[in-house]
Motif scaffolding. Structure first.
Motif, mmCIF file in Angstrom:
data_model
loop_
_atom_site.group_PDB
_atom_site.id
_atom_site.type_symbol
_atom_site.label_atom_id
_atom_site.label_comp_id
_atom_site.label_asym_id
_atom_site.label_seq_id
_atom_site.Cartn_x
_atom_site.Cartn_y
_atom_site.Cartn_z
ATOM 1 N N ASP A 119 0.799 -1.465 0.053
ATOM 2 C CA ASP A 119 0.130 -0.051 -0.166
ATOM 3 C C ASP A 119 0.918 1.340 -0.188
ATOM 4 N N ALA A 120 1.710 1.526 0.923
ATOM 5 C CA ALA A 120 2.317 2.807 1.206
ATOM 6 C C ALA A 120 3.883 2.686 1.422
ATOM 7 N N LEU A 121 4.541 3.534 1.184
ATOM 8 C CA LEU A 121 5.993 3.659 1.425
ATOM 9 C C LEU A 121 6.379 4.738 2.323
ATOM 10 N N MET A 122 7.077 4.614 3.164
ATOM 11 C CA MET A 122 7.559 5.670 4.023
ATOM 12 C C MET A 122 9.077 5.846 3.944
ATOM 13 N N LYS A 123 9.508 7.311 3.654
ATOM 14 C CA LYS A 123 10.664 7.471 3.475
ATOM 15 C C LYS A 123 11.335 8.256 4.770
ATOM 16 N N VAL A 124 12.101 7.670 5.741
ATOM 17 C CA VAL A 124 12.603 8.650 6.808
ATOM 18 C C VAL A 124 13.684 9.288 6.305
ATOM 19 N N PHE A 125 13.684 10.413 6.574
ATOM 20 C CA PHE A 125 15.066 11.406 6.066
ATOM 21 C C PHE A 125 15.982 11.114 7.157
ATOM 22 N N ARG A 126 17.376 11.055 6.866
ATOM 23 C CA ARG A 126 18.403 10.665 8.083
ATOM 24 C C ARG A 126 18.863 11.910 8.138
ATOM 25 N N LYS A 127 19.552 12.584 7.320
ATOM 26 C CA LYS A 127 20.549 13.891 7.561
ATOM 27 C C LYS A 127 19.204 14.947 7.454
ATOM 28 N N VAL A 128 18.968 15.589 8.555
ATOM 29 C CA VAL A 128 17.659 16.473 8.604
ATOM 30 C C VAL A 128 18.085 17.984 8.900
ATOM 31 N N THR A 129 17.477 18.901 8.398
ATOM 32 C CA THR A 129 17.880 20.050 8.466
ATOM 33 C C THR A 129 16.486 20.928 8.714
ATOM 34 N N PRO A 130 16.518 22.147 9.709
ATOM 35 C CA PRO A 130 15.164 22.773 9.686
ATOM 36 C C PRO A 130 14.907 23.353 8.366
ATOM 37 N N GLY A 131 13.418 23.468 8.176
ATOM 38 C CA GLY A 131 13.051 24.101 6.929
ATOM 39 C C GLY A 131 12.311 23.247 6.054
ATOM 40 N N VAL A 132 11.996 23.645 4.807
ATOM 41 C CA VAL A 132 11.148 22.827 3.827
ATOM 42 C C VAL A 132 12.211 21.689 3.320
ATOM 43 N N ASN A 133 11.471 20.281 3.342
ATOM 44 C CA ASN A 133 12.485 19.229 2.618
ATOM 45 C C ASN A 133 11.667 19.439 0.906
ATOM 46 N N PRO A 134 12.554 19.593 0.077
ATOM 47 C CA PRO A 134 12.070 19.625 -1.023
ATOM 48 C C PRO A 134 11.415 18.214 -1.870
ATOM 49 N N ASP A 135 11.670 17.139 -1.226
ATOM 50 C CA ASP A 135 11.056 15.983 -1.667
ATOM 51 C C ASP A 135 9.574 16.009 -1.404
ATOM 52 N N ILE A 136 9.374 16.489 -0.035
ATOM 53 C CA ILE A 136 7.879 16.604 0.508
ATOM 54 C C ILE A 136 7.128 17.934 -0.523
ATOM 55 N N ALA A 137 7.916 18.835 -0.562
ATOM 56 C CA ALA A 137 7.084 20.007 -1.054
ATOM 57 C C ALA A 137 6.826 19.679 -2.439
ATOM 58 N N ILE A 138 7.809 19.132 -3.196
ATOM 59 C CA ILE A 138 7.502 18.907 -4.743
ATOM 60 C C ILE A 138 6.493 17.687 -4.918
ATOM 61 N N HIS A 139 6.495 16.614 -4.006
ATOM 62 C CA HIS A 139 5.615 15.588 -4.157
ATOM 63 C C HIS A 139 4.107 16.141 -3.819
ATOM 64 N N GLN A 140 4.194 16.841 -2.772
ATOM 65 C CA GLN A 140 2.959 17.605 -2.455
ATOM 66 C C GLN A 140 2.065 18.335 -3.844
ATOM 67 N N VAL A 141 2.982 19.139 -4.353
ATOM 68 C CA VAL A 141 2.597 20.098 -5.474
ATOM 69 C C VAL A 141 2.197 19.214 -6.543
ATOM 70 N N LEU A 142 2.972 18.288 -7.164
ATOM 71 C CA LEU A 142 2.671 17.483 -8.195
ATOM 72 C C LEU A 142 1.364 16.489 -7.939
ATOM 73 N N THR A 143 1.197 15.948 -6.531
ATOM 74 C CA THR A 143 0.314 15.094 -6.333
ATOM 75 C C THR A 143 -0.863 15.994 -6.478
ATOM 76 N N GLU A 144 -1.033 17.136 -5.885
ATOM 77 C CA GLU A 144 -2.346 18.132 -5.937
ATOM 78 C C GLU A 144 -2.587 18.516 -7.234
ATOM 79 N N ALA A 145 -1.285 18.527 -8.104
ATOM 80 C CA ALA A 145 -1.651 18.832 -9.563
ATOM 81 C C ALA A 145 -2.128 17.846 -10.461
#
Ligand SMILES: Nc1ncnc2c1ncn2[C@@H]1O[C@H](COP(=O)(O)OP(=O)(O)O)[C@@H](O)[C@H]1O
Ligand SMILES: O=P(O)(O)O[C@H]1O[C@H](CO)[C@@H](O[C@H]2O[C@H](CO)[C@@H](O)[C@H](O)[C@H]2O)[C@H](O)[C@H]1O
Length: 476
Positions: free
Chosen positions: A167-193
């Protein structure tokens, strides 16, 4: 500091600080998953890693930093009061924990019992969690299968991915930084589009970090493309077919890849169009294009220290970068940033593109910066050059009695055929020819990528360093 944890991080395949002097200078428990069964606590720790030496060099796109720099790594851990034989392979250590008492600690991503808590939290986001605020988001339109069992992916990855059933795949980001993660932001925009070229986004997990007053994006949940085939594997299979039939041309062999390469070109153009519609498109003037040329020249200078064999090609490469200075200006937009065949998946419904995080070694601000679409096009074209060279290097498929130079001829034919099919379809979908300015940009991005690859191979796969060097030799 906790030695067991430090040793475990050092061995983890996602740890990017290998080869440098570093130590674990802090861990902070930032959230605990609710509803854990008796005898188990599941928490997310942020581990601070401090480097005590600068990187041995600072070449081509590798932002390893300098002495005193720190990185934050996400560690989801399962704390059991009793040892768990079934999780022996995922054991981190055993110690006295301030909050949990004496515990046997395991990597939570290997543990089906712990991972079920993540899935439940996505399905019914808790209003608050112990310590910090773990903010689970779900997009409407998909009911998660809560009975699905988790399986951790085993590939070479910079992050960690866990599939939930089919059903689903979870990607756990390992090296993390405060702020927007482009993988999430871009997937959200493309999914909603409604893009058909990405795996749909189902949800994501934010840490609202009250201590630093920042948000850190920790994980992404998306559609699991269970039956998809990896684009790189498909390309290698196509090359092997060709080499096994040394008398035939690429278009005469079963498994010709050109149709797929064309469909990939169309898919990329559609993704670029969607990104241009939903993220800012900016104009860079001639001065900014000069800065781009200077950045590429700087990467070459640094690369020459790591790979002295690049020296015979330096003059030609500088000319290619220098020609950018003749351009009046360029358009930039959100792009993928790290595109190659290994970032594509062929499904029954066409090509999907994955991993919009950009080059993980680059700082976040740089990864979010708009760039030219030709960077992505160049990334794919380099992959078409790599595939036959990798098959040849690894001794693949040479027909008995066939001459190696005949195979090399076939290899060049395969690359050229797929490059042309990809590029024609890409430009056709955009409704424009590959003009002189675009051609100059594409050449510069191709050269920049080859330089990057020379350093990447020198560091990671020295046996493959001949691949980018041979490409440079043939272009000379
Ligand atoms: N939605 C998906 N369904 C199935 N496999 C996927 C999906 N997304 C990525 N993959 C595969 O998972 C692996 C790792 O994904 P990727 O996003 O590249 O992770 P990383 O950021 O760690 O490099 C790749 O082999 C990719 O093909
Ligand atoms: O997948 P990542 O984002 O970690 O990208 C890195 O590793 C890639 C190798 O897996 C590397 O790609 C190079 O090798 C590929 C074949 O293995 C080839 O298809 C690519 O064209 C070539 O650049 C990538 O450069 C690096 O950033």
């Amino acid at each position: 500091m906790n030695d067991a944890l430090q040793d475990w991080i050092a061995e983890a395949r996602w740890f990017g600080g290998k080869g440098r002097d570093w130590s674990l200078t802090g861990t902070r428990r930032v959230g605990e998953l609710p509803d854990a069964p008796e005898g188990l606590r599941v928490a997310i720790e942020l581990a601070e890693v401090t480097y005590s030496s600068p990187p041995s060099d600072d070449a081509a796109g590798d932002d390893a930093g300098s002495a005193g720099d720190t990185d934050l790594y996400q560690l989801p851990l399962a704390y059991y009061s009793e040892p768990q034989e079934r999780l022996e392979h995922a054991q981190v250590g055993e110690w006295d924990d301030e909050d949990f008492g004496h515990v046997h600690v395991y990597d939570a991503l290997h543990d089906k019992q712990a991972m079920a808590l993540w899935l439940r939290a996505f399905a019914a986001p808790p209003t608050s969690t112990a310590r910090g605020v773990l903010d689970f988001h779900s997009l409407p339109g998909h009911d998660l299968d809560l009975e699905a069992h988790s399986t951790l992916f085993s590939g070479e990855q910079s992050n960690s991915s866990v599939a939930f059933g089919e059903d689903a795949l979870m990607k756990v980001f390992r090296k993390v930084t405060p702020g927007v993660n482009p993988d999430i932001a871009i997937h959200q925009v493309l999914t909603e589009a409604g893009s058909t070229h990405v795996a749909a986004l189902y949800g994501w997990l934010d840490l609202v970090d009250e201590e630093t007053n920042t948000t850190i994006q920790l994980a992404m949940l998306q559609q699991f493309l269970r039956t998809a085939s990896d684009g790189w594997d498909l390309a290698l299979a196509s090359v092997r077919n060709l080499f096994a039939e040394a008398d035939l041309h690429a278009d005469e062999v079963g498994g010709d890849f050109a149709g797929e390469a064309a469909r990939l070109g169309t898919a990329l153009a559609e993704v670029h169009a969607d990104l241009a519609q939903h993220f800012p498109v900016e104009h860079r003037d001639a001065a900014a294009v000069g800065d781009l040329a200077a950045a590429m020249e700087g990467r070459l200078d640094a690369a020459l220290d790591v790979v002295p064999d690049l020296a015979p090609f330096a003059t030609g490469l500088r000319e290619t970068f220098g020609r950018l200075r003749e351009l009046d200006g360029i358009e930039v937009q959100q792009v993928h940033g790290d595109l190659h065949l290994g970032q594509t998946l062929r499904t029954a419904r066409g090509w999907k593109i994955v991993d919009f995080e950009g080059e993980p070694a680059k700082p976040l601000a740089e990864r979010l910066r708009p760039d030219s679409v030709w960077r992505d096009v160049a990334g794919m074209i380099r992959s078409f050059d790599y595939a036959p060279r990798v098959v040849a290097l690894t001794g693949g498929g040479l027909e008995p009695g066939a001459e190696a130079d005949q195979r090399d001829y076939r290899a060049a034919e395969w690359s050229a055929r797929n490059r042309a099919a990809f590029l024609d379809a890409y430009t056709a979908e955009r409704g424009e020819e590959l003009g002189a300015a675009a051609s100059r940009l594409l050449d510069a991005y191709l050269a920049d990528k080859v330089v990057y690859e020379a350093v990447y191979e020198a560091r990671n796969r020295p046996g493959w360093i001949s691949i980018p060097l041979a490409a440079l030799g043939e272009a000379k």
